[in-house]
Design an enzyme around this catalytic site. Structure first.
Site, mmCIF file in Angstrom:
data_model
loop_
_atom_site.group_PDB
_atom_site.id
_atom_site.type_symbol
_atom_site.label_atom_id
_atom_site.label_comp_id
_atom_site.label_asym_id
_atom_site.label_seq_id
_atom_site.Cartn_x
_atom_site.Cartn_y
_atom_site.Cartn_z
ATOM 1 C CG PHE A 72 -1.868 -1.062 1.446
ATOM 2 C CD1 PHE A 72 -3.047 -1.120 0.871
ATOM 3 C CD2 PHE A 72 -1.196 -2.389 1.965
ATOM 4 C CE1 PHE A 72 -3.883 -2.478 0.944
ATOM 5 C CE2 PHE A 72 -2.050 -3.394 2.220
ATOM 6 C CZ PHE A 72 -3.716 -3.405 1.629
ATOM 7 C CD GLN A 76 -13.176 2.207 -1.257
ATOM 8 O OE1 GLN A 76 -13.455 3.503 -0.810
ATOM 9 N NE2 GLN A 76 -13.585 1.106 -0.673
ATOM 10 C CG LEU A 77 -7.202 -0.119 1.934
ATOM 11 C CD1 LEU A 77 -5.881 0.882 2.412
ATOM 12 C CD2 LEU A 77 -7.386 -1.132 2.901
ATOM 13 C CG HIS A 78 -5.558 1.819 -4.347
ATOM 14 N ND1 HIS A 78 -6.013 3.137 -3.696
ATOM 15 C CD2 HIS A 78 -4.562 1.925 -4.774
ATOM 16 C CE1 HIS A 78 -5.197 3.947 -3.908
ATOM 17 N NE2 HIS A 78 -4.161 3.451 -4.493
ATOM 18 C CG LEU A 79 -2.558 -5.348 -2.310
ATOM 19 C CD1 LEU A 79 -1.427 -5.018 -1.097
ATOM 20 C CD2 LEU A 79 -2.861 -6.578 -2.142
#
Length: 752
Positions: free
Chosen positions: A640, A648-651
């Site tokens: 991350f 928006q949490l994104h990997l």
DNA sequence: GTTCTAGAAC
DNA sequence: GTTCTAGAAC
């Protein structure tokens, strides 16, 4: 002119001129003090090399006697005309000394620097012992000369005009460099970049390393001052850089009889030795993080000493295990201090490790200069207005720190409630930093039992003890947060840094506490994680402190309504969405998007998201496996961004070739190749252990450009890219551990 | 996140 | 002159 030149010719006739290939001549500027082994280096390379070399040695250029820089220049030009590569064998310690030789570079001639950056003590001893040195630098004078020269030392930087810099901090590095140059045939070229620099800029190290100088032990309490005696004469004795130099009182009642050493050695050589030694492991001896703190509330706030000492010991015991190698020291001005003796005996009763916690008699504002004890963090028993004055420790610390501490404090907080603490980085111009080596002051406000002072608790010790406990928790939490950040700094230090001195200096001191979010609140440390958790819970997706621009919403809207963007989506589950990054920064670059509303970024992640994180990681791993089937030469990293640009949490699942036209700038590179990139495995582990992942500062994004494999530095993106296209160095050990890198099964560690 | 562009660096 | 960066706008 020609016949005056002293040029070692070796093999110059062995090879015909190379018509094919790059066949560039080289000017290799040797950099190092007398005794660093420059001539030996040249001789060894010339003895083994198939390339025609000339060694231009200023010591002997004038019929065996020393000559001028101009003479060296004209000889070098003549040798280059003769299609030879040249070694400039003179000290070349500062930029100006090197400038004329750098100008020899041209499209046909590459200029390299090789820095023999060995410990000063080694160069000195070699110089002293030397009998037949060409430059006739013998005997006792040698040490003085080496010391003086090293004070002017300026490490070469790529922007001086070198295509390659090799820094050799140790003898084995020197050997490696000799091998590298020996193998260089006429057609070969070496990769460009800066290699081997292990520490940040030496100029900063001087300031830091001064704290490693040995000082007298703190004697009877007020501490004896450092020996000011400084004799320039010799012989040179190795100064001892001691970690145990000035032991605080330990509970076993061990007396502090320090062994006496030659003070000359300390003063006359220590600075320069420390300077060069800064690259040795030994130099890290006394960098143990230490928090010195006064007893809170027991002076002016008239808190009961028995109760306070119980709480101190209780809280110390609680935090000591979280501190790893760091130390805590309770400080008071006098031996008669009641609180000190109470704490001392209670700590001894509880068998608290005296290495980790001790008491110390002395002035908290001059622990290093007067007491010989190096404490990088000190606590202040502050008032709620965070103002100077009022007497006691608070007045002393503000006064010793100078006005800049007050400014720095005000930038972060205006007031502080009882039980809370505020971590303030000490400005670089403050005497506390310059003289004492204090990098942070932690203001703490304790409970007040003094009716003459604000917020008096009127003998309500139930409440008082609660607040005092909270105060120590906040204080120690603040210290822990500094330790965590300094780990990052250390990493950076080891990797080296070519950033400008000023910038680095600022970074070292200030970067830790910089943050975009919640100014004012951010620096206040409550006990435990409750504040943070509170913030996150109350935050929700609406009143996030950072507004997302319209362009930053793409992932968010996709996560909320994947059906509207079907064509872009690789996979959708109830928890996540997988898609190709539309601006991939490598051959393969995909994103695993969390679908949870309100989980905008890493900062929002807490314990409750642990399972989701694991799911995201697992989905990422599954895709990695799939991508590896298509191309098993790829190596992937999953992680991350500390501070993402898109909501928006994104990997990120990204291959480590970084071969992409979309990778265009420093921010792109550093966001994947500094600690700013948080490996998913580490994030998961941190959330499991601490409830929160650690998040690194955006300042990392403006760091210099370094190859992610060999860590060499490069002046700009195009040069970095051409380097990484060819760099086959193994990945750094940390990346090879804990599954941070994912590669095909046919690959072994040796391949990577 | 990208694009655009002024101006610094080469 | 060309290359490259960094900051503003989106």
């Amino acid at each position: 002119m020609e016949n005056e030149m002293e040029i070692d010719d070796s093999h110059s006739k062995h090879r015909k001129e190379e018509k094919e290939g790059n066949g560039k001549a080289l000017v290799v500027i040797m950099v190092g003090p007398p005794g660093s082994g420059k001539s030996t280096f040249c001789d060894l390379v010339m003895g083994a090399s198939s390339r025609p070399w000339a060694r231009i040695c200023q010591d002997t250029i004038n019929n065996g006697k020393s000559g001028t820089r101009a003479k060296c220049l004209s000889s070098a030009i003549a040798a280059l005309k003769d299609k030879k590569s040249v070694f400039i064998d003179r000290c070349n310690l500062d930029k100006e000394q090197r400038a004329d030789f750098v100008k020899l570079g041209s499209p046909e001639v590459d200029v390299h620097a090789v820095v023999l950056d060995l410990p000063a003590k080694l160069c000195i001893s070699r110089s002293v012992k030397r009998t037949g040195h060409e430059g006739n630098l013998q005997g006792g004078k040698a040490a003085a000369v080496v010391n003086r020269m090293l004070q002017k030392k300026e490490l070469p930087k790529l922007n001086e005009g070198y295509s390659r810099i090799t820094i050799c901090p140790s003898e084995s590095d020197v050997e490696d460099a000799i091998t590298t140059y020996s193998r260089l045939s006429s057609q070969d070229t070496l990769p460009s970049g800066c290699f081997g620099q292990k520490s940040s800029d030496a100029k900063i190290q001087v300031g830091i390393m001064k704290f490693l100088k040995k000082v007298d032990p703190p004697g009877s309490g007020s501490g004896s001052s450092m020996t000011p005696n400084s004799s320039p004469s010799l012989p040179v004795k190795e100064p001892k850089v001691r970690s145990e130099g000035s032991k605080p009182e330990s509970f076993g009642g061990v007396s502090n009889e320090g062994e006496k050493e030659d003070p000359m050695a300390v003063e006359s050589v220590a600075d320069t030795v420390a300077l060069t030694n800064s690259k040795d492991d030994s130099a890290s001896l006394d960098t143990t993080d230490t928090l010195a703190f006064p007893s809170i509330s027991t002076a002016d706030f008239q808190f009961d000493h028995e109760k306070a000492s119980d709480i101190i010991v209780e809280k110390v015991e609680e935090y000591i295990s979280k501190l790893r190698n760091a130390r805590l020291v309770l400080v008071d001005l006098t031996h008669k201090s009641k609180i000190l003796s109470l704490v001392k005996s209670k700590a001894a009763q509880r068998n608290i490790n005296p290495e980790k916690f001790s008491t110390f008699v002395g002035d908290i504002t001059c622990l290093y200069s007067k007491g010989g004890m190096r404490c990088n963090v000190i606590a202040n028993a502050a008032n709620w207005r965070l103002k100077p004055g009022g007497g006691g420790v608070n007045a002393a610390i503000f006064s010793a720190a100078g006005p800049s501490l007050e400014v720095a404090t005000k930038e972060r907080a205006n007031t502080l409630a009882p039980g809370k603490a505020a971590v303030i980085p000490v400005p670089a111009d403050s005497p506390l930093f310059i003289r004492e080596g204090v990098t942070h002051v932690i203001h703490v406000v304790g409970p007040n039992m003094n009716p003459q002072r604000p917020n008096c608790l009127k003998n309500n010790y139930d409440e008082g003890c609660k607040i005092l406990r909270e105060a120590y928790s906040s204080l120690f939490e603040g210290f822990v947060s500094i330790l965590k950040r300094s780990e990052v700094q250390n990493h950076r230090g080891k990797r080296g840094n070519n950033a400008s001195d000023q910038k680095m200096k600022r970074e070292i001191v200030h970067v830790e506490e910089r943050s975009k979010k919640n100014k004012g609140l951010k620096y206040e440390v409550g006990s435990g994680n409750t504040d943070l958790e509170q913030q996150n819970k109350s935050k929700s997706n609406v009143n996030s402190s950072k507004a997302w621009g319209s362009w930053a919403q793409a992932l968010y809207s996709l996560a909320m309504n994947p059906e509207k963007h079907k064509s872009d989506v690789l996979e959708t589950t109830i928890d996540v969405i997988v898609l190709n990054d539309i601006y991939p920064k490598a051959k393969r670059h995909i994103l695993v998007l969390a679908r949870l509303n309100g989980l905008d970024r890493l900062e929002d992640v807490c314990q409750e998201h642990l399972q989701l994180l694991k799911t995201m990681h697992q989905v990422g791993m599954n895709w990695t496996e799939r991508l590896l089937l298509e191309d098993d030469s790829l190596i992937f990293r999953l992680g991350f961004h500390s501070v993402p640009s898109m909501r928006q949490l994104h990997l990120h699942v990204i291959s480590q070739d970084f071969n992409s036209p979309h990778l265009k700038n420093k921010k792109h590179w550093n966001s994947f190749n500094t600690e700013f990139f948080r490996d998913a495995v580490d994030v998961i582990e941190e959330v499991e252990k601490f409830g929160k992942p650690s998040i690194q500062d955006e300042g990392l994004l403006s760091k210099e450009l370094r190859c992610h494999r060999c860590k060499s530095a490069h002046p700009n993106i195009p040069r970095l890219k051409s380097h990484i296209n060819n760099c086959k160095a193994p990945f750094p050990a940390t990346l090879l551990q804990n599954g941070r890198l994912v590669q095909g099964t046919t690959k072994t560690d040796a391949d990577s």
